[in-house]
Design a protein around this motif. Structure first.
Motif, PDB file in Angstrom:
ATOM      1  N   THR A 233     -12.703  -2.915   7.635  1.00 47.55           N
ATOM      2  CA  THR A 233     -12.155  -3.203   6.307  1.00 47.55           C
ATOM      3  C   THR A 233     -10.985  -4.179   6.393  1.00 47.55           C
ATOM      4  O   THR A 233     -10.905  -5.139   5.609  1.00 47.55           O
ATOM      5  CB  THR A 233     -11.698  -1.905   5.618  1.00 47.55           C
ATOM      6  OG1 THR A 233     -12.824  -1.039   5.463  1.00 47.55           O
ATOM      7  CG2 THR A 233     -11.103  -2.201   4.247  1.00 47.55           C
ATOM      8  N   LEU A 234     -10.101  -3.982   7.323  1.00 50.67           N
ATOM      9  CA  LEU A 234      -8.971  -4.888   7.471  1.00 50.67           C
ATOM     10  C   LEU A 234      -9.434  -6.258   7.960  1.00 50.67           C
ATOM     11  O   LEU A 234      -8.921  -7.291   7.517  1.00 50.67           O
ATOM     12  CB  LEU A 234      -7.944  -4.297   8.441  1.00 50.67           C
ATOM     13  CG  LEU A 234      -6.668  -5.115   8.612  1.00 50.67           C
ATOM     14  CD1 LEU A 234      -5.873  -5.177   7.307  1.00 50.67           C
ATOM     15  CD2 LEU A 234      -5.796  -4.544   9.728  1.00 50.67           C
TER      16      LEU A 234
ATOM     17  N   ARG B 146     -12.242  -7.701   7.324  1.00 53.69           N
ATOM     18  CA  ARG B 146     -12.822  -8.416   6.170  1.00 53.69           C
ATOM     19  C   ARG B 146     -11.738  -8.904   5.225  1.00 53.69           C
ATOM     20  O   ARG B 146     -11.848  -9.991   4.651  1.00 53.69           O
ATOM     21  CB  ARG B 146     -13.812  -7.502   5.439  1.00 53.69           C
ATOM     22  CG  ARG B 146     -15.121  -7.277   6.193  1.00 53.69           C
ATOM     23  CD  ARG B 146     -16.163  -6.643   5.284  1.00 53.69           C
ATOM     24  NE  ARG B 146     -15.773  -5.301   4.878  1.00 53.69           N
ATOM     25  CZ  ARG B 146     -16.114  -4.193   5.538  1.00 53.69           C
ATOM     26  NH1 ARG B 146     -16.841  -4.279   6.666  1.00 53.69           N
ATOM     27  NH2 ARG B 146     -15.745  -3.005   5.112  1.00 53.69           N
ATOM     28  N   LEU B 147     -10.686  -8.106   5.048  1.00 55.00           N
ATOM     29  CA  LEU B 147      -9.575  -8.519   4.185  1.00 55.00           C
ATOM     30  C   LEU B 147      -8.949  -9.809   4.708  1.00 55.00           C
ATOM     31  O   LEU B 147      -8.723 -10.755   3.938  1.00 55.00           O
ATOM     32  CB  LEU B 147      -8.516  -7.414   4.140  1.00 55.00           C
ATOM     33  CG  LEU B 147      -7.196  -7.778   3.436  1.00 55.00           C
ATOM     34  CD1 LEU B 147      -7.408  -7.918   1.936  1.00 55.00           C
ATOM     35  CD2 LEU B 147      -6.124  -6.717   3.720  1.00 55.00           C
TER      36      LEU B 147
ATOM     37  N   PHE C  98      -7.016   2.456  -0.426  1.00 51.85           N
ATOM     38  CA  PHE C  98      -6.475   1.243   0.189  1.00 51.85           C
ATOM     39  C   PHE C  98      -7.203   0.006  -0.330  1.00 51.85           C
ATOM     40  O   PHE C  98      -6.570  -1.002  -0.679  1.00 51.85           O
ATOM     41  CB  PHE C  98      -6.597   1.339   1.708  1.00 51.85           C
ATOM     42  CG  PHE C  98      -6.084   0.140   2.445  1.00 51.85           C
ATOM     43  CD1 PHE C  98      -4.736  -0.020   2.688  1.00 51.85           C
ATOM     44  CD2 PHE C  98      -6.963  -0.843   2.892  1.00 51.85           C
ATOM     45  CE1 PHE C  98      -4.257  -1.132   3.374  1.00 51.85           C
ATOM     46  CE2 PHE C  98      -6.498  -1.957   3.572  1.00 51.85           C
ATOM     47  CZ  PHE C  98      -5.137  -2.105   3.815  1.00 51.85           C
ATOM     48  N   ARG C  99      -8.536   0.072  -0.402  1.00 48.20           N
ATOM     49  CA  ARG C  99      -9.304  -1.080  -0.893  1.00 48.20           C
ATOM     50  C   ARG C  99      -8.951  -1.389  -2.341  1.00 48.20           C
ATOM     51  O   ARG C  99      -8.856  -2.561  -2.738  1.00 48.20           O
ATOM     52  CB  ARG C  99     -10.798  -0.812  -0.740  1.00 48.20           C
ATOM     53  CG  ARG C  99     -11.286  -0.951   0.709  1.00 48.20           C
ATOM     54  CD  ARG C  99     -12.790  -0.922   0.789  1.00 48.20           C
ATOM     55  NE  ARG C  99     -13.310   0.430   0.602  1.00 48.20           N
ATOM     56  CZ  ARG C  99     -13.575   1.271   1.607  1.00 48.20           C
ATOM     57  NH1 ARG C  99     -13.365   0.895   2.867  1.00 48.20           N
ATOM     58  NH2 ARG C  99     -14.051   2.469   1.371  1.00 48.20           N
TER      59      ARG C  99
ATOM     60  N   SER D 123       0.836  -1.197   0.000  1.00 47.74           N
ATOM     61  CA  SER D 123       0.000   0.000   0.000  1.00 47.74           C
ATOM     62  C   SER D 123       0.870   1.245   0.000  1.00 47.74           C
ATOM     63  O   SER D 123       2.011   1.232   0.487  1.00 47.74           O
ATOM     64  CB  SER D 123      -0.914   0.006   1.234  1.00 47.74           C
ATOM     65  OG  SER D 123      -1.598   1.242   1.351  1.00 47.74           O
TER      66      SER D 123
ATOM     67  N   GLU E  33     -11.511   4.019  11.446  1.00 46.34           N
ATOM     68  CA  GLU E  33     -11.600   4.241   9.996  1.00 46.34           C
ATOM     69  C   GLU E  33     -12.148   5.616   9.654  1.00 46.34           C
ATOM     70  O   GLU E  33     -11.681   6.262   8.720  1.00 46.34           O
ATOM     71  CB  GLU E  33     -12.486   3.160   9.358  1.00 46.34           C
ATOM     72  CG  GLU E  33     -11.795   1.814   9.226  1.00 46.34           C
ATOM     73  CD  GLU E  33     -12.566   0.879   8.312  1.00 46.34           C
ATOM     74  OE1 GLU E  33     -13.173   1.367   7.335  1.00 46.34           O
ATOM     75  OE2 GLU E  33     -12.563  -0.333   8.568  1.00 46.34           O
TER      76      GLU E  33
ATOM     77  N   MET F 295      -5.609  -3.233  -2.346  1.00 50.44           N
ATOM     78  CA  MET F 295      -5.727  -4.614  -1.888  1.00 50.44           C
ATOM     79  C   MET F 295      -6.408  -5.500  -2.934  1.00 50.44           C
ATOM     80  O   MET F 295      -6.106  -6.690  -3.047  1.00 50.44           O
ATOM     81  CB  MET F 295      -6.517  -4.678  -0.575  1.00 50.44           C
ATOM     82  CG  MET F 295      -5.852  -3.970   0.605  1.00 50.44           C
ATOM     83  SD  MET F 295      -4.196  -4.611   1.021  1.00 50.44           S
ATOM     84  CE  MET F 295      -3.152  -3.340   0.294  1.00 50.44           C
ATOM     85  N   SER F 296      -7.301  -4.903  -3.705  1.00 49.46           N
ATOM     86  CA  SER F 296      -7.987  -5.659  -4.751  1.00 49.46           C
ATOM     87  C   SER F 296      -7.065  -5.903  -5.950  1.00 49.46           C
ATOM     88  O   SER F 296      -7.041  -6.989  -6.524  1.00 49.46           O
ATOM     89  CB  SER F 296      -9.239  -4.907  -5.203  1.00 49.46           C
ATOM     90  OG  SER F 296      -9.870  -5.565  -6.272  1.00 49.46           O
TER      91      SER F 296
ATOM     92  N   TRP G  86      -9.281   5.235   2.573  1.00 43.42           N
ATOM     93  CA  TRP G  86      -9.807   3.867   2.539  1.00 43.42           C
ATOM     94  C   TRP G  86     -10.219   3.403   1.146  1.00 43.42           C
ATOM     95  O   TRP G  86      -9.942   2.259   0.772  1.00 43.42           O
ATOM     96  CB  TRP G  86     -10.944   3.710   3.537  1.00 43.42           C
ATOM     97  CG  TRP G  86     -10.402   3.501   4.927  1.00 43.42           C
ATOM     98  CD1 TRP G  86     -10.374   4.391   5.947  1.00 43.42           C
ATOM     99  CD2 TRP G  86      -9.763   2.312   5.416  1.00 43.42           C
ATOM    100  NE1 TRP G  86      -9.759   3.847   7.048  1.00 43.42           N
ATOM    101  CE2 TRP G  86      -9.377   2.578   6.754  1.00 43.42           C
ATOM    102  CE3 TRP G  86      -9.474   1.076   4.856  1.00 43.42           C
ATOM    103  CZ2 TRP G  86      -8.739   1.618   7.540  1.00 43.42           C
ATOM    104  CZ3 TRP G  86      -8.818   0.124   5.634  1.00 43.42           C
ATOM    105  CH2 TRP G  86      -8.460   0.392   6.961  1.00 43.42           C
ATOM    106  N   PRO G  87     -10.861   4.258   0.331  1.00 50.00           N
ATOM    107  CA  PRO G  87     -11.122   3.811  -1.055  1.00 50.00           C
ATOM    108  C   PRO G  87      -9.835   3.463  -1.801  1.00 50.00           C
ATOM    109  O   PRO G  87      -9.781   2.462  -2.524  1.00 50.00           O
ATOM    110  CB  PRO G  87     -11.827   5.022  -1.683  1.00 50.00           C
ATOM    111  CG  PRO G  87     -12.485   5.707  -0.529  1.00 50.00           C
ATOM    112  CD  PRO G  87     -11.543   5.529   0.625  1.00 50.00           C
TER     113      PRO G  87
END
Length: 485
Positions: free
Chosen positions: A459-460, A462-463, A431-432, A398, A420, A435-436, A428-429
């Motif tokens: 979010t973390l 769920r990751l 970061f997501r 990241s 968050e 990660m995707s 956060w958008p």
């Protein structure tokens, strides 16, 4: 008239000879002191997370990354670029090159202060200012004083701004203010005493324009070299939640009082002369008091009170002490230097002998990360120790190198304003999306049940639940590897 014409060149020659004689004696002394006082910095491979952050940034930039896009921080770009340049020449496996540059920065600051004092009060004052500054320059926790970070490289720029203003070189003074700001935002506080000097000298409006242009052009140029919108956001407008006193007030206040007390010990030889002179006479030099006051305001800005913030106070304190010692008897000067030398010895011993449990923890984690991943793998370290990426020689997954930017834990906040919703806007958008696009091979949860632990960050959480399994624990940090399927 003839006598004046004959004597004038001789006076200029005598002045040049006097200058050479002064610096021939003063420079070796100041260089030796700079090397001795910075010697502990070479003992440890790394002093604090800021050095780790800068080292990781420099590697990313060297690999084609872009500041404020591929990697982000709340700081201007001068010091990351300096690290990148040092790594390009000497390699990125060690911080020795930037430690040497830090010695040069401290020596440059001392030389500029000596020159300022000598111009005002004579040769003895010049030597006094340079020596007192270097003796006090390490008077903080070694993690703050010995690290090659933003403040160390900001200080010669602030001293240069005052040096140029004292000589009415307003364009150069503005450029030096800009360089101080580009090293760290609070370096721009030196503009206050510079403007006062401009006013005191009764300079015409053209000089004000020179000062403004000198200050604006470097900043605008750097903004254009990076990303103007990103530069403005990350250096000025995007730190509202960070620069807040709300949350952990007692913790932060305690840190401020502790670091103030430590610096007071380091300045035990400097403060008494200033206080003594305040009681018996006016010291004049309003610009030095303004420099000290604006530096104090810069330390207070953001309400974090980290020790390295206090480095900004030492140059004006050294000059104020030098000014005071010109009025007091000579024995006061001897006492001030001896006291400062004794305090400096104390801080030298601290730097050379103090244990570094945080560094040991980071080294153990880095070894585990290197063992479980390949050189091309991306890794996510969820914590406040970005140096793990550098020590393990692995690429961050990241642009956000610490959990602080995503949770507002930065600055030791451990109260209600962590989570968050307190992250940097838009973090956060982004970061997501990262990660995707490039899921990390390994996730290191180094939160140790702090307010930004995964169970408190949906979010973390769920990751990790969506494709990772626990594979080990190192010093309390949990390692998660991506499931193969």
């Amino acid at each position: 008239m003839l006598v004046e014409l004959l004597e004038s060149p001789r006076s200029a020659v005598e002045s040049r000879v006097s200058d050479r004689g002064f610096w021939r004696r003063a420079l070796p002394l100041l260089a030796l002191l700079a090397c001795v006082t910075r010697a502990p910095s070479f003992v440890q491979p790394l002093w604090n997370p800021d050095e780790g952050y800068l080292a990781v940034q420099a590697r990313i930039l060297a690999d084609g990354g872009e500041l404020y896009e591929t990697v982000v921080d709340r700081k201007p770009p001068f010091v990351p670029w300096l690290y990148e340049a040092a790594f390009a020449v000497f390699g990125s496996g060690s911080l020795t090159s930037v430690r040497v540059l830090a010695v040069v920065a401290q020596l440059s600051t001392a030389v500029l202060l000596a020159s300022l004092a000598r111009r005002r009060w004579g040769d003895r004052a010049g030597r006094t200012a340079g020596v007192l500054y270097l003796l006090a320059s390490i008077g903080l926790n070694p993690e703050d004083a010995q690290a090659a970070t933003f403040e160390v490289f900001m200080l010669p720029c602030t001293a240069a701004a005052m040096w140029c203003a004292d000589r009415r070189r307003w364009g150069a003074a503005g450029a030096a203010v800009a360089c101080a700001f580009l090293a760290k935002q609070t370096g721009g506080a030196v503009l206050v005493p510079v403007v006062w000097l401009l006013y005191r000298h009764g300079a015409p409006r053209t000089d004000l324009v020179r000062l403004g242009v000198g200050a604006a052009l470097p900043v605008l140029s750097v903004a254009l070299l990076t990303d103007p919108a990103g530069f403005l956001f990350w250096t000025v407008t995007g730190s509202g939640a960070y620069a807040s006193f709300t949350g952990s007030e007692l913790h932060v206040l305690g840190r401020g009082l502790t670091n103030t007390a430590i610096l007071a010990v380091a300045c035990a030889g400097l403060i008494p002369p200033v206080v003594r002179v305040l009681r018996i006479a006016r010291t004049g030099s309003a610009e030095l008091w303004l420099w000290g006051a604006s530096s104090a305001a810069a330390v207070l800005l953001g309400f974090h009170f980290f020790g390295h913030y206090y480095l900004q106070l030492i140059p004006p304190i050294a000059l104020l002490a030098t000014a005071a010692l010109q009025i007091l008897p000579r024995d006061r000067l001897v006492k001030a230097v001896l006291t400062s030398a004794c305090c400096c010895t104390l801080f030298l011993a601290w730097g050379l002998l103090a244990p570094r449990p945080d560094l040991t923890h980071a080294q153990r984690l880095a070894a585990a990360v290197a063992h479980r991943t390949d050189p091309g793998d991306r890794v996510l370290v969820w914590g406040i120790h970005p140096e793990i990426y550098w020590l393990a020689d692995r690429t961050p997954a990241s642009r956000f190198l610490t959990a602080g930017l995503l949770t507002n834990y930065s600055g030791g906040r451990n109260g209600p304003q962590v989570g968050e919703k307190y992250a940097v806007e838009g973090a956060w958008p982004a970061f997501r999306a990262e990660m995707s696009a490039h899921p990390p091979t390994l996730v290191v949860d180094d939160s140790h049940d702090k307010p930004y632990a995964p169970e408190r960050v949906p979010t973390l959480r769920r990751l990790l639940a969506g494709g990772y399994e626990e594979v080990g624990v190192v010093d309390g940090a949990v390692l998660y590897a991506r499931e193969r399927g």
